[in-house]
Design a protein around this motif. Structure first.
Motif, PDB file in Angstrom:
ATOM      1  N   MET A 105       0.856  -1.294  -0.208  1.00  0.00           N
ATOM      2  CA  MET A 105       0.114   0.002   0.015  1.00  0.00           C
ATOM      3  C   MET A 105       1.100   1.202   0.120  1.00  0.00           C
ATOM      4  SD  MET A 105      -2.855   1.026   2.704  1.00  0.00           S
ATOM      5  CE  MET A 105      -3.532  -0.427   2.345  1.00  0.00           C
ATOM      6  N   ASN A 106       0.458   2.165  -0.765  1.00  0.00           N
ATOM      7  CA  ASN A 106       1.312   3.524  -0.892  1.00  0.00           C
ATOM      8  C   ASN A 106       0.372   4.485   0.018  1.00  0.00           C
ATOM      9  OD1 ASN A 106      -0.412   4.702  -2.711  1.00  0.00           O
ATOM     10  ND2 ASN A 106       0.416   3.644  -4.294  1.00  0.00           N
ATOM     11  N   ARG A 107       0.957   5.763  -0.070  1.00  0.00           N
ATOM     12  CA  ARG A 107       0.420   6.870   0.918  1.00  0.00           C
ATOM     13  C   ARG A 107      -0.994   7.263   0.091  1.00  0.00           C
ATOM     14  NH1 ARG A 107       4.006  11.682   3.211  1.00  0.00           N
ATOM     15  NH2 ARG A 107       3.355  11.412   5.204  1.00  0.00           N
ATOM     16  N   GLN A 108      -0.839   7.334  -1.128  1.00  0.00           N
ATOM     17  CA  GLN A 108      -2.203   7.687  -1.945  1.00  0.00           C
ATOM     18  C   GLN A 108      -3.282   6.784  -1.307  1.00  0.00           C
ATOM     19  OE1 GLN A 108      -1.771   7.911  -5.940  1.00  0.00           O
ATOM     20  NE2 GLN A 108      -3.544   9.043  -6.087  1.00  0.00           N
ATOM     21  N   GLU A 154       6.528   6.307   0.921  1.00  0.00           N
ATOM     22  CA  GLU A 154       6.679   5.030   0.605  1.00  0.00           C
ATOM     23  C   GLU A 154       8.004   4.917  -0.074  1.00  0.00           C
ATOM     24  OE1 GLU A 154       4.016   6.374  -2.791  1.00  0.00           O
ATOM     25  OE2 GLU A 154       3.687   6.350  -0.483  1.00  0.00           O
ATOM     26  N   ASP A 155       8.436   5.942  -0.834  1.00  0.00           N
ATOM     27  CA  ASP A 155       9.934   5.743  -1.344  1.00  0.00           C
ATOM     28  C   ASP A 155      10.917   5.918  -0.184  1.00  0.00           C
ATOM     29  OD1 ASP A 155       9.437   8.418  -0.901  1.00  0.00           O
ATOM     30  OD2 ASP A 155      10.198   9.131  -2.721  1.00  0.00           O
ATOM     31  N   MET A 206      -1.723  -4.978   2.208  1.00  0.00           N
ATOM     32  CA  MET A 206      -2.764  -4.470   1.218  1.00  0.00           C
ATOM     33  C   MET A 206      -3.947  -3.995   2.010  1.00  0.00           C
ATOM     34  SD  MET A 206      -4.808  -7.741  -0.214  1.00  0.00           S
ATOM     35  CE  MET A 206      -3.413  -8.466  -1.084  1.00  0.00           C
ATOM     36  N   GLU A 207      -3.802  -4.108   3.403  1.00  0.00           N
ATOM     37  CA  GLU A 207      -4.874  -3.557   4.346  1.00  0.00           C
ATOM     38  C   GLU A 207      -4.352  -2.603   5.249  1.00  0.00           C
ATOM     39  OE1 GLU A 207      -5.510  -4.651   7.882  1.00  0.00           O
ATOM     40  OE2 GLU A 207      -3.751  -5.806   8.150  1.00  0.00           O
ATOM     41  N   VAL A 208      -5.204  -1.859   6.002  1.00  0.00           N
ATOM     42  CA  VAL A 208      -4.670  -0.961   6.902  1.00  0.00           C
ATOM     43  C   VAL A 208      -5.659  -1.108   8.001  1.00  0.00           C
ATOM     44  CG1 VAL A 208      -6.206   0.966   6.025  1.00  0.00           C
ATOM     45  CG2 VAL A 208      -4.331   1.459   7.530  1.00  0.00           C
ATOM     46  N   ASP A 209      -5.365  -1.158   9.293  1.00  0.00           N
ATOM     47  CA  ASP A 209      -6.216  -1.285  10.794  1.00  0.00           C
ATOM     48  C   ASP A 209      -6.763   0.069  10.923  1.00  0.00           C
ATOM     49  OD1 ASP A 209      -5.643  -4.190  10.572  1.00  0.00           O
ATOM     50  OD2 ASP A 209      -3.903  -3.645  11.664  1.00  0.00           O
ATOM     51  N   ILE A 210      -7.922   0.511  10.959  1.00  0.00           N
ATOM     52  CA  ILE A 210      -8.455   1.792  11.249  1.00  0.00           C
ATOM     53  C   ILE A 210      -9.308   1.580  12.722  1.00  0.00           C
ATOM     54  CG2 ILE A 210      -9.997   3.535  10.598  1.00  0.00           C
ATOM     55  CD1 ILE A 210      -9.306   2.763   7.712  1.00  0.00           C
ATOM     56  N   ALA A 211      -9.249   2.672  13.508  1.00  0.00           N
ATOM     57  CA  ALA A 211      -9.985   2.397  14.793  1.00  0.00           C
ATOM     58  C   ALA A 211     -10.628   4.070  14.801  1.00  0.00           C
ATOM     59  CB  ALA A 211      -9.342   2.135  16.093  1.00  0.00           C
ATOM     60  N   TYR A 255      -7.794  -2.776   1.318  1.00  0.00           N
ATOM     61  CA  TYR A 255      -8.939  -2.829   2.079  1.00  0.00           C
ATOM     62  C   TYR A 255      -8.577  -2.482   3.619  1.00  0.00           C
ATOM     63  CZ  TYR A 255      -7.415  -7.437   3.963  1.00  0.00           C
ATOM     64  OH  TYR A 255      -6.692  -8.364   4.420  1.00  0.00           O
ATOM     65  N   ALA A 256      -9.652  -2.083   4.340  1.00  0.00           N
ATOM     66  CA  ALA A 256      -9.504  -1.537   5.446  1.00  0.00           C
ATOM     67  C   ALA A 256     -10.154  -2.573   6.579  1.00  0.00           C
ATOM     68  CB  ALA A 256     -10.430  -0.358   5.866  1.00  0.00           C
ATOM     69  N   GLU A 257      -9.483  -2.897   7.796  1.00  0.00           N
ATOM     70  CA  GLU A 257     -10.183  -3.788   8.827  1.00  0.00           C
ATOM     71  C   GLU A 257     -10.397  -2.935   9.866  1.00  0.00           C
ATOM     72  OE1 GLU A 257      -8.774  -7.401  11.947  1.00  0.00           O
ATOM     73  OE2 GLU A 257      -7.641  -6.954  10.105  1.00  0.00           O
TER      74      GLU A 257
END
Length: 89
Positions: A1-4, A36-37, A47-52, A83-85
């Motif tokens: 996953m990149n910043r965008q 990311e660079d 490919m996933e990000v944890d969101i709370a 996707y987001a978790e």
């Protein structure tokens, strides 16, 4: 996953929950500070990000909304490969 891609998921999570205050947890949190660079490839492999959400109650309503709308196997996951978790703090 990149910043965008991270920004895309965060906007989507805020739209779904109508809450602009999210907390990124886990390995993708580093993208909030570093491009990311500037990171090793392993740091952006997920490919996933944890969101709370800080005000999400014990019923995890907002976390569940994120899971349903942009979580694993969602349309976003199929179309964009990310996707987001939704998690609890």
């Amino acid at each position: 996953m990149n910043r965008q891609q991270l920004a895309r998921l965060l906007r989507a999570a805020c739209d779904v929950t109508k809450d602009p205050e999210v907390l990124v947890m886990g390995s993708q949190a580093v993208l909030g500070t570093w491009d990311e660079d500037e990171l090793p490839p392993e740091a952006t492999a997920s490919m996933e990000v944890d969101i709370a959400f800080l005000d999400d109650g014990p019923d995890r309503k907002k976390a569940d909304m994120v899971e349903g709308a942009i979580g694993e196997l969602s349309q976003m996951h199929a179309a964009e490969g990310i996707y987001a978790e939704g998690i609890s703090v």
